[in-house]
Structures are given as structure tokens and as C-alpha cells.
Design a protein around this motif. Structure first.
Motif, short mmCIF file in Angstrom:
data_model
loop_
_atom_site.label_atom_id
_atom_site.label_comp_id
_atom_site.label_asym_id
_atom_site.label_seq_id
_atom_site.Cartn_x
_atom_site.Cartn_y
_atom_site.Cartn_z
N ARG A 42 0.85 -1.19 0.00
CA ARG A 42 0.00 0.00 0.00
C ARG A 42 0.89 1.24 0.00
O ARG A 42 2.05 1.19 0.41
N ASP A 43 0.30 2.36 -0.40
CA ASP A 43 1.06 3.60 -0.44
C ASP A 43 1.60 4.00 0.92
O ASP A 43 2.70 4.54 1.02
N ASP A 44 0.87 3.72 2.00
CA ASP A 44 1.34 4.12 3.33
C ASP A 44 2.46 3.23 3.86
O ASP A 44 2.99 3.48 4.94
N LEU A 45 2.88 2.22 3.09
CA LEU A 45 4.00 1.36 3.47
C LEU A 45 5.25 1.66 2.64
O LEU A 45 6.25 0.96 2.75
N ARG A 46 5.18 2.69 1.82
CA ARG A 46 6.29 3.03 0.93
C ARG A 46 7.21 4.06 1.57
O ARG A 46 6.81 4.80 2.46
N GLN A 47 8.44 4.13 1.07
CA GLN A 47 9.36 5.18 1.49
C GLN A 47 9.32 6.33 0.48
O GLN A 47 8.47 6.33 -0.42
N GLN A 48 10.20 7.32 0.65
CA GLN A 48 10.11 8.55 -0.12
C GLN A 48 10.30 8.38 -1.63
O GLN A 48 9.88 9.23 -2.40
N TYR A 49 10.91 7.29 -2.09
CA TYR A 49 11.09 7.07 -3.53
C TYR A 49 10.00 6.20 -4.13
O TYR A 49 10.04 5.85 -5.30
N GLY A 50 9.04 5.79 -3.32
CA GLY A 50 7.92 5.01 -3.81
C GLY A 50 8.08 3.50 -3.68
O GLY A 50 7.19 2.74 -4.05
N PHE A 51 9.22 3.06 -3.16
CA PHE A 51 9.45 1.63 -2.96
C PHE A 51 8.91 1.21 -1.60
O PHE A 51 8.79 2.03 -0.69
N LEU A 52 8.61 -0.08 -1.45
CA LEU A 52 8.19 -0.60 -0.16
C LEU A 52 9.32 -0.35 0.84
O LEU A 52 10.49 -0.60 0.56
N HIS A 53 8.97 0.16 2.02
CA HIS A 53 9.97 0.50 3.02
C HIS A 53 10.72 -0.74 3.48
O HIS A 53 10.12 -1.81 3.67
N GLY A 54 12.03 -0.61 3.67
CA GLY A 54 12.85 -1.72 4.12
C GLY A 54 12.43 -2.28 5.46
O GLY A 54 12.61 -3.47 5.74
N GLY A 55 11.85 -1.44 6.31
CA GLY A 55 11.37 -1.92 7.60
C GLY A 55 10.23 -2.91 7.46
O GLY A 55 10.09 -3.84 8.26
N VAL A 56 9.41 -2.73 6.43
CA VAL A 56 8.31 -3.66 6.17
C VAL A 56 8.89 -5.00 5.70
O VAL A 56 8.42 -6.07 6.11
N LEU A 57 9.92 -4.94 4.86
CA LEU A 57 10.59 -6.17 4.43
C LEU A 57 11.22 -6.87 5.63
O LEU A 57 11.12 -8.10 5.77
N GLY A 58 11.85 -6.10 6.52
CA GLY A 58 12.44 -6.68 7.73
C GLY A 58 11.40 -7.33 8.62
O GLY A 58 11.61 -8.42 9.15
N TYR A 59 10.25 -6.65 8.80
CA TYR A 59 9.15 -7.23 9.58
C TYR A 59 8.72 -8.57 8.97
O TYR A 59 8.56 -9.57 9.67
N ALA A 60 8.50 -8.57 7.65
CA ALA A 60 8.00 -9.79 6.99
C ALA A 60 9.01 -10.92 7.13
O ALA A 60 8.63 -12.08 7.38
N ALA A 61 10.30 -10.62 6.97
CA ALA A 61 11.32 -11.65 7.13
C ALA A 61 11.33 -12.19 8.55
O ALA A 61 11.32 -13.41 8.77
N ASP A 62 11.33 -11.30 9.54
CA ASP A 62 11.37 -11.70 10.94
C ASP A 62 10.20 -12.61 11.28
O ASP A 62 10.37 -13.69 11.86
N ASN A 63 9.00 -12.21 10.92
CA ASN A 63 7.83 -13.02 11.25
C ASN A 63 7.81 -14.35 10.50
O ASN A 63 7.49 -15.38 11.06
N ALA A 64 8.16 -14.32 9.22
CA ALA A 64 8.17 -15.56 8.44
C ALA A 64 9.21 -16.54 8.98
O ALA A 64 8.95 -17.74 9.09
#
Length: 150
Positions: A42-64
């Protein structure tokens, strides 16, 4: 009665995590040391360049990683550490984190996670990889012991 958790039980655990609800994460597969966690980009999960924020990727990795360890050990677990390598900017409509156990020991489980984005045409792109060590706290049927002050 078997104490082996199934997808429905794992989904209840995920639903009890407020942050997982905030980002809209969902478990789509769970079992035999493997798990797939997904969330809509979603747009509210993106960083300033429009990519998915790295913190969201880190969350997904940690939980998975931790859910994969749980699918193998059926124990109470906590992440003791993980590393993540970002391979390319995460763009698309869906993030998919697929984790599997590399080795399950008595006190520690090592897992690997591949994080991919899926575009609106269904094409998948690997955007990050993670590896983690998950600490085994005890059996899922053991009652939690209260912490004693030192």
C-alpha cells in the motif's frame, strides 16, 4: 489429540499481533518447517522514492522466519537475530515472504527467507533474502514462568 499446529492456529497467532494487523499481513501456508506470509503493498507502506519501506521487508522476514521455526518445532519461540540483504527495490502490489527451516536444533532453529514482490501481472521478483536464528523457549504446552526480579 495432536498438538501439531495447523494453518488456522498459526493464523490466530498472527491475528493476535497488533503490528501484523496494522500492515495487513496474512499467513497463506504453514507446515512442516515452511511458511508463506503475504501482505498487500500500500502507499502508506512506501518510502520517499515510492518503494516498499525496508522496515516492512524486515518485519516480513522476521515473522516468516519465526513462524517457519514454529512449524518445525511446535515450541514457544523468539527471534534471537537475523540478517537481511536487499537485492533490489521492492515494487509491485504484493509482498511474499517464503521461509523454511535450514536446521532445527534443541535450543536454536536456523531459517532462511526469500522475499519477493508480485506485480499486477503476476510476475514475481526476488527483492531480499534473510537468514535468522530463532531461540526455542520451551514446549508450546509448557506454562510460561513469571520473571523473577534479580
Amino acid at each position: 489429540m495432536s498438538d501439531i499446529p495447523d494453518l488456522a492456529a498459526a493464523q490466530k497467532v498472527l491475528a493476535a499481533q497488533p503490528f501484523s494487523n496494522l500492515v495487513g499481513a496474512r499467513l497463506v501456508s504453514f507446515g512442516e518447517g515452511e511458511v508463506t506470509l503475504e501482505l498487500d503493498i500500500r502507499d502508506d507502506l512506501r518510502q520517499q522514492y515510492g518503494f516498499l519501506h525496508g522496515g516492512v521487508l524486515g518485519y516480513a522476514a522476521d515473522n516468516a522466519l519465526t513462524f517457519a521455526a514454529g512449524a518445525a518445532t511446535h515450541s514457544r519461540l523468539i527471534t534471537s537475530g537475523f540478517t537481511i540483504d536487499y537485492l533490489r527495490p521492492a515494487e509491485g502490489v504484493l509482498l511474499r515472504a517464503q521461509a523454511r527451516v535450514v536446521r532445527a536444533g534443541r535450543t536454536r532453529v536456523v531459517c532462511r527467507c526469500d522475499l519477493s514482490t508480485v506485480d499486477d501481472g503476476g510476475a514475481e521478483s526476488l527483492c531480499a533474502v534473510a537468514q535468522g536464528a530463532i531461540a526455542v523457549l520451551g514446549s508450546s504446552e509448557q506454562p510460561q514462568q513469571p520473571q523473577q526480579p534479580e
